[in-house]
Design a protein around this motif. Structure first.
Motif, PDB file in Angstrom:
ATOM      1  N   LYS A  94       8.321   4.743   1.061  1.00 51.13           N
ATOM      2  CA  LYS A  94       8.810   3.672  -0.088  1.00 51.13           C
ATOM      3  C   LYS A  94       8.240   2.572   0.020  1.00 51.13           C
ATOM      4  CE  LYS A  94      13.001   2.439   2.518  1.00 51.13           C
ATOM      5  NZ  LYS A  94      14.390   2.533   2.593  1.00 51.13           N
ATOM      6  N   PHE A  95       7.706   1.873   1.035  1.00 50.93           N
ATOM      7  CA  PHE A  95       7.041   0.641   1.156  1.00 50.93           C
ATOM      8  C   PHE A  95       5.639   0.663   0.526  1.00 50.93           C
ATOM      9  CE2 PHE A  95       9.919   0.496   4.726  1.00 50.93           C
ATOM     10  CZ  PHE A  95      10.718  -0.400   4.369  1.00 50.93           C
ATOM     11  N   LYS A  96       5.057   2.069   0.119  1.00 44.86           N
ATOM     12  CA  LYS A  96       3.769   1.863  -0.249  1.00 44.86           C
ATOM     13  C   LYS A  96       3.763   2.681  -1.799  1.00 44.86           C
ATOM     14  CE  LYS A  96       1.514   2.730   4.328  1.00 44.86           C
ATOM     15  NZ  LYS A  96       0.918   3.592   5.142  1.00 44.86           N
ATOM     16  N   ASN A  97       5.056   3.215  -2.191  1.00 46.03           N
ATOM     17  CA  ASN A  97       5.183   3.755  -3.412  1.00 46.03           C
ATOM     18  C   ASN A  97       5.231   2.668  -4.520  1.00 46.03           C
ATOM     19  OD1 ASN A  97       6.620   4.677  -5.703  1.00 46.03           O
ATOM     20  ND2 ASN A  97       7.166   6.509  -4.467  1.00 46.03           N
ATOM     21  N   THR A  98       4.209   2.876  -5.555  1.00 48.29           N
ATOM     22  CA  THR A  98       4.018   1.574  -6.503  1.00 48.29           C
ATOM     23  C   THR A  98       5.192   1.553  -7.418  1.00 48.29           C
ATOM     24  OG1 THR A  98       1.705   2.005  -6.151  1.00 48.29           O
ATOM     25  CG2 THR A  98       2.486   0.986  -8.468  1.00 48.29           C
ATOM     26  N   GLY A  99       5.773   2.775  -7.676  1.00 42.24           N
ATOM     27  CA  GLY A  99       6.861   2.849  -8.752  1.00 42.24           C
ATOM     28  C   GLY A  99       8.048   2.011  -8.094  1.00 42.24           C
ATOM     29  N   ILE A 100       8.334   2.420  -6.718  1.00 46.08           N
ATOM     30  CA  ILE A 100       9.401   1.924  -5.913  1.00 46.08           C
ATOM     31  C   ILE A 100       9.209   0.418  -5.822  1.00 46.08           C
ATOM     32  CG2 ILE A 100      10.554   1.567  -3.875  1.00 46.08           C
ATOM     33  CD1 ILE A 100      10.550   4.591  -3.939  1.00 46.08           C
ATOM     34  N   LEU A 101       8.034  -0.047  -5.568  1.00 45.59           N
ATOM     35  CA  LEU A 101       7.493  -1.530  -5.244  1.00 45.59           C
ATOM     36  C   LEU A 101       8.164  -2.297  -6.430  1.00 45.59           C
ATOM     37  CD1 LEU A 101       4.352  -1.237  -3.184  1.00 45.59           C
ATOM     38  CD2 LEU A 101       6.641  -2.096  -2.349  1.00 45.59           C
ATOM     39  N   PHE A 102       7.641  -1.938  -7.640  1.00 42.77           N
ATOM     40  CA  PHE A 102       7.816  -2.426  -8.971  1.00 42.77           C
ATOM     41  C   PHE A 102       9.211  -2.620  -9.290  1.00 42.77           C
ATOM     42  CE2 PHE A 102       8.562  -2.782 -13.461  1.00 42.77           C
ATOM     43  CZ  PHE A 102       7.182  -3.893 -13.860  1.00 42.77           C
ATOM     44  N   GLU A 103       9.907  -1.391  -9.141  1.00 39.76           N
ATOM     45  CA  GLU A 103      11.462  -1.532  -9.282  1.00 39.76           C
ATOM     46  C   GLU A 103      12.224  -2.523  -8.540  1.00 39.76           C
ATOM     47  OE1 GLU A 103      15.298   1.663  -9.172  1.00 39.76           O
ATOM     48  OE2 GLU A 103      13.152   2.340  -9.145  1.00 39.76           O
ATOM     49  N   VAL A 104      11.928  -2.472  -7.030  1.00 37.04           N
ATOM     50  CA  VAL A 104      12.334  -3.382  -6.335  1.00 37.04           C
ATOM     51  C   VAL A 104      12.175  -4.995  -6.551  1.00 37.04           C
ATOM     52  CG1 VAL A 104      12.299  -4.258  -3.861  1.00 37.04           C
ATOM     53  CG2 VAL A 104      12.568  -1.720  -4.103  1.00 37.04           C
ATOM     54  N   LEU A 105      10.980  -5.212  -7.183  1.00 34.19           N
ATOM     55  CA  LEU A 105      10.722  -6.699  -7.560  1.00 34.19           C
ATOM     56  C   LEU A 105      11.472  -6.916  -8.695  1.00 34.19           C
ATOM     57  CD1 LEU A 105       6.800  -6.749  -7.001  1.00 34.19           C
ATOM     58  CD2 LEU A 105       8.619  -8.332  -6.125  1.00 34.19           C
ATOM     59  N   VAL A 106      11.465  -6.110  -9.715  1.00 32.44           N
ATOM     60  CA  VAL A 106      12.442  -6.470 -10.871  1.00 32.44           C
ATOM     61  C   VAL A 106      13.893  -6.470 -10.720  1.00 32.44           C
ATOM     62  CG1 VAL A 106      13.492  -5.223 -13.025  1.00 32.44           C
ATOM     63  CG2 VAL A 106      10.940  -5.165 -12.460  1.00 32.44           C
ATOM     64  N   LYS A 107      14.450  -5.662  -9.742  1.00 31.86           N
ATOM     65  CA  LYS A 107      15.798  -5.838  -9.194  1.00 31.86           C
ATOM     66  C   LYS A 107      16.196  -7.171  -8.529  1.00 31.86           C
ATOM     67  CE  LYS A 107      17.146  -1.007  -8.852  1.00 31.86           C
ATOM     68  NZ  LYS A 107      18.223  -1.008  -9.676  1.00 31.86           N
ATOM     69  N   ARG A 108      15.150  -7.668  -7.765  1.00 32.84           N
ATOM     70  CA  ARG A 108      15.207  -8.834  -7.069  1.00 32.84           C
ATOM     71  C   ARG A 108      15.314 -10.037  -8.161  1.00 32.84           C
ATOM     72  NH1 ARG A 108      18.153  -9.945  -3.259  1.00 32.84           N
ATOM     73  NH2 ARG A 108      18.720 -11.500  -4.722  1.00 32.84           N
ATOM     74  N   ILE A 109      14.353  -9.967  -9.116  1.00 25.33           N
ATOM     75  CA  ILE A 109      14.299 -10.890 -10.123  1.00 25.33           C
ATOM     76  C   ILE A 109      15.281 -11.191 -10.754  1.00 25.33           C
ATOM     77  CG2 ILE A 109      13.140 -11.720 -12.146  1.00 25.33           C
ATOM     78  CD1 ILE A 109      10.568 -10.318 -11.141  1.00 25.33           C
TER      79      ILE A 109
END
Length: 216
Positions: free
Chosen positions: A7-22
């Motif tokens: 999950k740390f290298k999954n681009t879709g998940i990385l983007f989603e995590v950033l959006v949720k954090r914002i």
């Protein structure tokens, strides 16, 4: 080679995590470092290009199987055109920068959208971009997962298997050899079930298959 999802290298998940954090930072009234990180790594970058492939898949829902196949084949082929070295470096630097501002483990504990399908797409991209052979069964399993996600209906695994076999026929000789080797290794795990090398042991109310030793 079996590919493990990260999950740390999954681009879709990385983007989603950033959006949720914002979103979380904004609601709490705090300044969000995630905004700068998202812009830095997803605009005019290989990560941004790969995310577009994830977006292409996951914005499609309840479509026909033929269209779903076209979408998957298209994004897989497009993934081969990405600069894999640059992509890996960008992911590494993104995680490194996230660690400077957040507890990364906590970030990824949040419930993620379509996790199973996102994991399947990551593994599929990795499978088609490996220089070494990849387990064909893993490709088939992940394609089935994605097709069922896109069509919202069960998919016949044998049909997907036939399509994957057809794809392998177009590979160069060296890659075909590696693929066949992987398939053979999988087959050997069950070689004891070949008729001439198995023994049926009768036990009251049970039938037990005993694998024989080579000279037994």
């Amino acid at each position: 080679m079996y590919i493990k999802h990260s999950k740390f290298k999954n681009t879709g998940i990385l983007f989603e995590v950033l959006v949720k954090r914002i979103t979380a930072d904004t609601l709490s009234g705090a300044t969000s470092p995630a905004i700068k990180i998202l812009k830095k790594y997803f605009v005019n970058s290989e990560l941004g290009k790969e995310y577009k492939l994830y977006e292409t898949v996951f914005k499609s829902k309840n479509i026909g199987e033929s269209k779903a196949n076209v979408i998957l084949n298209t994004v897989v082929e497009s993934s081969k055109k990405l600069n894999r070295t640059r992509l890996r470096k960008e992911k590494y630097n993104l995680i490194k920068e996230l660690k400077e501002h957040y507890n990364v483990e906590d970030l990824f504990q949040t419930k993620l959208h379509d996790y199973k399908a996102q994991a399947a797409l990551y593994v599929l991209f990795e499978s088609y971009n490996k220089e070494t052979g990849t387990d064909p069964n893993q490709i088939i399993d992940n394609k089935v997962t994605l097709l069922e996600h896109l069509t919202a209906s069960p998919v016949e695994r044998n049909e997907v298997k036939e399509n994957v076999i057809e794809e392998f026929k177009s590979y160069d000789k060296d890659l075909r050899t590696l693929t066949y080797k992987i398939m053979l290794e999988n087959f050997k795990r069950f070689s004891c079930l070949i008729e001439e090398r198995k023994k049926i042991v009768m036990i009251p109310n049970k039938i037990k298959i005993k694998c024989l030793k080579k000279n037994e």
